[in-house]
Design an enzyme around this catalytic site. Structure first.
Site, PDB file in Angstrom:
ATOM      1  N   GLU A 226       0.830  -1.219   0.000  1.00 32.11           N
ATOM      2  CA  GLU A 226       0.000   0.000   0.000  1.00 32.11           C
ATOM      3  C   GLU A 226       0.859   1.261   0.000  1.00 32.11           C
ATOM      4  O   GLU A 226       0.521   2.247  -0.660  1.00 32.11           O
ATOM      5  CB  GLU A 226      -0.981  -0.001   1.174  1.00 32.11           C
TER       6      GLU A 226
ATOM      7  N   HIS B  55       1.934   1.972  -3.429  1.00 33.71           N
ATOM      8  CA  HIS B  55       0.894   2.700  -4.187  1.00 33.71           C
ATOM      9  C   HIS B  55       0.965   4.202  -3.922  1.00 33.71           C
ATOM     10  O   HIS B  55       0.760   4.995  -4.833  1.00 33.71           O
ATOM     11  CB  HIS B  55      -0.498   2.191  -3.824  1.00 33.71           C
TER      12      HIS B  55
ATOM     13  N   HIS C 108       0.296  -2.108  -9.943  1.00 28.09           N
ATOM     14  CA  HIS C 108       0.458  -3.548  -9.711  1.00 28.09           C
ATOM     15  C   HIS C 108       1.486  -4.127 -10.665  1.00 28.09           C
ATOM     16  O   HIS C 108       1.586  -3.702 -11.819  1.00 28.09           O
ATOM     17  CB  HIS C 108      -0.880  -4.266  -9.842  1.00 28.09           C
ATOM     18  N   CYS C 109       2.251  -5.083 -10.158  1.00 28.08           N
ATOM     19  CA  CYS C 109       3.349  -5.693 -10.901  1.00 28.08           C
ATOM     20  C   CYS C 109       2.925  -7.108 -11.312  1.00 28.08           C
ATOM     21  O   CYS C 109       2.262  -7.810 -10.560  1.00 28.08           O
ATOM     22  CB  CYS C 109       4.589  -5.728 -10.024  1.00 28.08           C
TER      23      CYS C 109
ATOM     24  N   CYS D 246      10.440  -2.444  -9.717  1.00 26.16           N
ATOM     25  CA  CYS D 246       9.634  -1.672  -8.766  1.00 26.16           C
ATOM     26  C   CYS D 246      10.529  -0.962  -7.752  1.00 26.16           C
ATOM     27  O   CYS D 246      10.224   0.147  -7.315  1.00 26.16           O
ATOM     28  CB  CYS D 246       8.625  -2.579  -8.065  1.00 26.16           C
TER      29      CYS D 246
HETATM   30 ZN   LIG Z   1      -2.620  -2.933  -4.832  1.00 24.60          ZN
HETATM   31 ZN   LIG Z   2       7.558  -5.503  -9.266  1.00 20.22          ZN
END
Ligand SMILES: [Zn+2]
Ligand SMILES: [Zn+2]
Length: 185
Positions: A136, A139, A145-146, A173
């Site tokens: 979270e 975000h 989302h990955c 990420c």
């Molecule tokens: Zn999420």
């Molecule tokens: Zn990722």
């Protein structure tokens, strides 16, 4: 300059979990510091849906947003609740966040092994809470989302997804998170 994350308990929350998050989040997010804010918020009664016996996560998130807006020194505020939360389209959510934004919330309710009829396991409970918290907060930095099922930014539809992923970002990420924390992204 380091970004500061605030952990905001909402209602009664186990302090061991809050301390664990404070310690671990700074190891996962580069260039950050973390504080547990000293004035917890009460669980907003108007968020409670009597029919469903659950709390509305968007209403709680609104409270966190209002709090975060007043705390200019905090990059992101993670609300932690120990109550079952939902959004109207879904049976439940593990958490919700502004993407990007300053406010996030996680629920501990469905992270406890006991919820699924398993015996209590403090370690498993803690690692699940960490994964949802990192997700979270990711975000709030604008991370989406990955696709990689082991990446912490992978969407969790059920506790099985949560258990399968790691508490860490994949390389891509992680790079995104680093750039956003340093306002370079
Ligand atoms: Zn999420
Ligand atoms: Zn990722």
């Amino acid at each position: 300059m380091a970004a500061k994350i605030g952990i905001l308990p909402i209602g009664q929350v186990d302090s061991a979990i809050l301390l664990m998050l404070k310690e671990k989040l700074v190891q996962i997010f580069p260039d950050t510091t973390c504080v547990i804010v000293d004035a917890p918020l009460p669980l907003p009664e108007k968020a409670f849906d009597k029919q469903r016996g659950q709390y509305r996560s968007d209403v709680i998130l609104g409270k966190i947003q209002a709090y975060a807006a007043k705390r200019k020194g905090l990059r992101s505020v993670l609300g932690v609740v120990d109550a079952d939360i939902f959004v109207p389209e879904l049976n439940f959510v593990f958490g919700e966040a502004a993407c990007p934004g300053k406010a996030a919330v996680i629920s501990l309710w469905r992270l406890k092994p006991e919820f699924y009829g398993d015996s209590g396991d403090a370690k498993l409970f803690a690692v699940r809470a960490l994964k949802e918290a990192v997700h979270e907060l990711g975000h709030t930095l604008g991370l989406k989302h990955c696709q990689r099922s082991s990446c912490v930014m992978h969407f969790s539809n059920s506790i099985f997804d949560t258990d399968r992923k790691q508490s860490l970002f994949c390389d891509e990420c992680y790079l995104q998170a680093t750039l956003r924390i340093n306002n370079l992204g």
